[in-house]
Design an enzyme around this catalytic site. Structure first.
Site, mmCIF file in Angstrom:
data_model
loop_
_atom_site.group_PDB
_atom_site.id
_atom_site.type_symbol
_atom_site.label_atom_id
_atom_site.label_comp_id
_atom_site.label_asym_id
_atom_site.label_seq_id
_atom_site.Cartn_x
_atom_site.Cartn_y
_atom_site.Cartn_z
ATOM 1 N N GLN A 113 0.838 -1.196 0.000
ATOM 2 C CA GLN A 113 0.000 0.000 0.000
ATOM 3 C C GLN A 113 0.875 1.249 0.000
ATOM 4 O O GLN A 113 1.657 1.454 0.928
ATOM 5 C CB GLN A 113 -0.870 -0.039 1.254
ATOM 6 C CG GLN A 113 -1.720 1.171 1.470
ATOM 7 C CD GLN A 113 -2.241 1.241 2.897
ATOM 8 O OE1 GLN A 113 -2.343 0.224 3.566
ATOM 9 N NE2 GLN A 113 -2.547 2.413 3.374
ATOM 10 N N SER A 116 1.021 6.520 2.871
ATOM 11 C CA SER A 116 1.736 7.481 3.726
ATOM 12 C C SER A 116 2.988 8.035 3.052
ATOM 13 O O SER A 116 3.625 7.349 2.251
ATOM 14 C CB SER A 116 2.162 6.797 5.033
ATOM 15 O OG SER A 116 1.054 6.436 5.792
ATOM 16 N N SER A 154 4.810 -1.841 4.269
ATOM 17 C CA SER A 154 5.140 -3.226 4.557
ATOM 18 C C SER A 154 4.983 -4.033 3.283
ATOM 19 O O SER A 154 4.146 -3.706 2.429
ATOM 20 C CB SER A 154 4.292 -3.785 5.696
ATOM 21 O OG SER A 154 2.957 -3.411 5.536
ATOM 22 N N GLU A 237 -9.034 -1.233 6.879
ATOM 23 C CA GLU A 237 -7.875 -1.346 7.766
ATOM 24 C C GLU A 237 -8.318 -1.304 9.222
ATOM 25 O O GLU A 237 -7.860 -2.085 10.046
ATOM 26 C CB GLU A 237 -6.887 -0.205 7.498
ATOM 27 C CG GLU A 237 -5.693 -0.249 8.441
ATOM 28 C CD GLU A 237 -4.680 0.850 8.146
ATOM 29 O OE1 GLU A 237 -3.501 0.552 8.117
ATOM 30 O OE2 GLU A 237 -5.093 2.015 7.944
ATOM 31 N N GLU A 370 -4.430 9.723 18.761
ATOM 32 C CA GLU A 370 -5.016 11.070 18.802
ATOM 33 C C GLU A 370 -6.046 11.266 17.682
ATOM 34 O O GLU A 370 -7.119 11.844 17.896
ATOM 35 C CB GLU A 370 -3.900 12.119 18.685
ATOM 36 C CG GLU A 370 -3.028 12.238 19.929
ATOM 37 C CD GLU A 370 -2.161 11.024 20.215
ATOM 38 O OE1 GLU A 370 -1.808 10.292 19.266
ATOM 39 O OE2 GLU A 370 -1.840 10.781 21.390
#
Lengths: 400, 372
Positions: A113, A116, A154, A237, A370
């Site tokens: 994936q 990020s 990953s 996810e 958070e």
């Protein structure tokens, strides 16, 4: 007309009678299972399923396991099975579904994936990897040229394909200028570098994309619709991470409890108190997670998933810290700093020091604690959103 | 151990809706506050409606004995609603008494009285201190000679409205349970001023008061312990109801209260606290449901399930009431606001039937996590 449990048992029995798992090549067997609609039974016919209820899958898996059939090694292709497949099913066209789903399920093609970035973590929608459309691609098909850097990937070093989100229009506000692609990890310009973590090993990679050309046929969803597609992926996810319901003492608390039983000489009253608190919290989290599963099975997906994920992260960190203190001198040692890239991370098979360090990632990966608190507050409790200045401005004007 | 059912059934949700509607009409917090300093701090008319008309006092009683033959699952839903409205009704004493008497129903006198407890016309309590830990030894403070009981027990819940008291006592045969008519001579009662304005308790003193033995020996010990375990498990559900109420009210307040030109619920300092509280209430609900379901099935993990529920819920409800007060700011410190009613109920219920630490100690024994 959907398939019920009894019919499904019959179909599995018939399949196993015609395909002896012990006498067949592993991949041939898995491909045949896919073609029979017994891979993921809730998928449509022709795509590895039978359009049956999702809850019937465990019944099928158990029947195959009982027959000694090989499985598709799901832990080695978690991104593919958990995130890419449902996204392709929902947003892909027929050609894409037919091309990708079968080798994905059999494990012939591993997926990763590319979401990020170093500059876009919690604020994923601000990502900067550029995708520029080139109308004069190969033959009559347009192509996209992609440049950027992704991180925390990953399986990138094993992956054949990636799901990728990139910025196709910097003039739009950040959520509107994204497009979703399937990226060939063997294409020229894709460079994968292992990313060593505080544990010494590299579960993840950095991926550098330099002039990577992606045919327009590998776009998933419409141009500019990438955020909606990505949200669909990320929903999976959260379910994947928060939905597990282990047995009592099934998680890290079991390791700590065993250590407590094995070492009466190390016990103190203060540690006893801490252990019992952690044990109760672990049990409460386990039951919350079990309740979530029961709600999902009853067709009423409760929003407990984010809360369970927060609780698991906090628990894992507290338990692994406790374990080191309880062990004393052995808690000073570390099992193995050697750099390597594990296929799969099993907390139980590594030392307590590794567990302590690795658990620190639990409150960051898959949504920071958070951000998850914001999600609960805004989506579950209906509290007002943060006042935000970035939502309606063109992405290119945002401070970075 | 089979997997517990942690959801609510339709029947349970219907029961909840009926109880909630009644409590909304008859028991909003202004009525509770207005009543708590009068001569009638309990709303016994409301109790009779709940017990008799809605039938909640009969839930744990088998059909053979004239009850509804339901279980702790249904009763836990009622407990949640009573917690939610901090209803000033003798609910805990009813749980204790019913659980005890149902186990002694072979006694003719008990069989004769049960219908009056079921329809709410008679009230009972059990003479144990409210802070009694369910797993502790049988109480020794009352002695029986023949049928005459002497001794005293403090912190007996709902004592002032009880018509009958089940008294654990020690007699020539060891442990025993006696049924005492509270109006007979030799029984005196004194009320204690409670921290929780909505739940009263007092000291009962027995001076050669006559009672009738309804259980003895190992039976008496088992029956009392099981009644305490059941009540502690249902108290966890009451705590979930109150915690959910505190959360709901605070979330509403955070949406309507403006400071610095914004709803205070838009500040992360507030949002994150409420998100954590929501997560805590979700977990409390799961462990309390687990206790109610395990009690209903009566399997061998009952004590563990109740200990987990009490270890978790009794602290969580206090956190909820304290967050409710803090996030309301100054208004929450005033008498004319329900925050103190919630806080008093929460903190007192935390002490009831053992604080979390006592339950964790029991978990240590049951889960093979021994003390140093």
């Amino acid at each position: 007309m959907t398939v019920d449990a009894d019919e499904l048992r019959g179909i599995v029995r018939g399949f196993l009678a015609a395909n002896d798992p012990r006498g067949m090549d592993r991949l041939d067997f898995l491909r045949a299972r896919f073609d029979a609609g017994l891979a993921w039974v809730h998928f449509p016919a022709g795509l590895g399923g039978l359009g049956a209820a999702r809850e019937l899958q465990p019944l099928v898996d158990a029947a195959f396991a009982e027959a000694g059939a090989p499985d598709n090694r799901p832990h080695l292709n978690s991104i593919g099975l958990g995130m890419a497949a449902p996204t392709i099913l929902r947003f892909g066209n027929d050609e894409q579904r037919r091309r990708y789903l079968r080798p994905l399920w059999t494990g012939e093609e591993i997926w990763c994936q590319l979401f990020s970035e170093p500059g876009a973590g919690s604020d994923l929608a601000s990502l900067a990897t550029r995708a520029v459309r080139d109308e004069a691609g190969v033959g009559s098909e347009a192509e996209w040229v992609v440049d950027g850097q992704k991180v925390w990937t990953s399986l990138a070093h094993r992956a054949r394909w990636a799901i990728l989100v990139a910025r196709s229009d910097p003039d739009q506000p950040k959520h509107q200028g994204l497009t979703y692609f399937i990226c060939d990890m063997t294409a020229p310009g894709v460079e994968v570098r292992p990313l060593r973590q505080i544990t010494g090993e590299a579960e993840f990679n950095e991926v550098f994309l330099t002039g990577v050309r992606i045919p327009d046929s590998q776009r998933l969803g419409e141009i500019g619709q990438g955020w909606q597609v990505a949200l669909g992926t990320l929903m999976n996810e959260r379910v994947a991470i928060g939905g597990r319901a282990p047995a009592r003492e099934g998680g890290l608390i079991g390791i700590a409890a065993e250590a407590w039983r094995e070492h009466p000489e190390k016990r103190t009253h203060g540690l006893h108190n801490r252990l019992l608190r952690l044990w109760v919290d672990a049990e409460a989290t386990r039951l919350t997670s079990l309740r979530l599963r029961q709600q999902l099975a009853a067709g009423d997906p409760g929003p407990e998933g984010s809360a369970v994920k927060i609780a698991f992260a906090e628990l894992n960190q507290a338990i692994t810290g406790f374990e080191l203190e309880f062990l004393g001198e052995p808690g000073l040692a570390y099992d193995d700093w050697t750099f390597h890239q594990p296929e799969f991370t099993d907390f139980a098979k590594r030392g307590p020091g590794f567990r302590y360090l690795r658990a620190k990632g639990n409150s960051i990966e898959g949504g920071t604690t958070e951000i998850l608190r914001n999600i609960i507050a805004e989506r579950v409790l209906g509290l007002p959103p943060e006042s935000r200045t970035d939502k309606d401005r063109p992405w290119k004007e945002l401070p970075r | 151990m089979s997997a517990p059912d942690l959801l609510y059934s339709e029947v349970e949700e219907d029961l909840r809706a009926n109880v909630r509607r009644l409590l909304r009409d008859r028991c909003d917090w202004t009525a509770v506050l207005a009543r708590c300093e009068t001569d009638e701090p309990y709303d016994l008319a409301l109790w009779r409606t709940l017990a008799g008309e809605l039938g909640l006092a009969s839930l744990l009683v088998s059909e053979e004995l004239g009850g509804a033959g339901a279980s702790t699952r249904e009763l836990s839903v009622v407990a949640e609603e009573i917690g939610r409205s901090v209803a000033p009704v003798p609910f805990l004493s009813n749980l204790l008494t019913t659980a005890t008497l149902v186990a002694c129903a072979d006694e003719p006198r008990v069989r004769e009285l049960l219908p009056q407890f079921i329809d709410g016309s008679r009230l009972g309590t059990v003479a144990v201190g409210l802070t009694t830990v369910p797993y502790s030894a049988f109480p020794q403070s009352v002695k029986a000679e023949g049928t005459a009981l002497s001794g005293s027990v403090s912190a007996v819940v709902d004592l002032e409205v009880a018509d009958y008291v089940v008294v654990p006592a020690v007699d020539a045969d060891g442990a025993a349970l006696y049924l005492v008519d509270a109006s007979v001579s030799g029984v005196s009662r004194s009320a204690t001023t409670p921290l929780d304005l909505t739940r009263r308790f007092g000291t009962i003193t027995l001076d050669r008061a006559v009672g009738e033995r309804i259980a003895s020996g190992a039976d008496a010990e088992r029956i009392l312990r099981q009644a305490l375990v059941t009540t502690a498990g249902l108290l966890a559900a009451e705590q979930v109801g109150l915690a959910q109420k505190c959360l709901d009210v605070t979330v509403e307040y955070a949406k309507t209260r403006y400071q610095f030109g914004r709803q205070i619920g838009s500040f992360q300092a507030i949002k994150h606290r409420l998100a954590d509280l929501w997560a805590g209430v979700s977990s409390a609900r799961a462990v309390a449901r687990n206790a109610a379901d395990t009690l209903a099935r009566g399997d061998d993990e009952t004590e563990l399930a109740v200990a987990i529920a009490q270890a978790y819920c009794s602290d969580l409800v206090v956190l909820a009431a304290e967050e409710h007060l803090q996030l309301h700011g100054g208004i929450g410190m005033t008498w004319e606001h329900p925050a103190h009613l919630y806080l008093g109920r929460a903190k007192s219920s935390q002490l009831a039937f053992g604080i979390a630490d006592h339950h964790r100690q029991r978990i240590g024994e049951l889960a093979d996590l021994p003390m140093p």
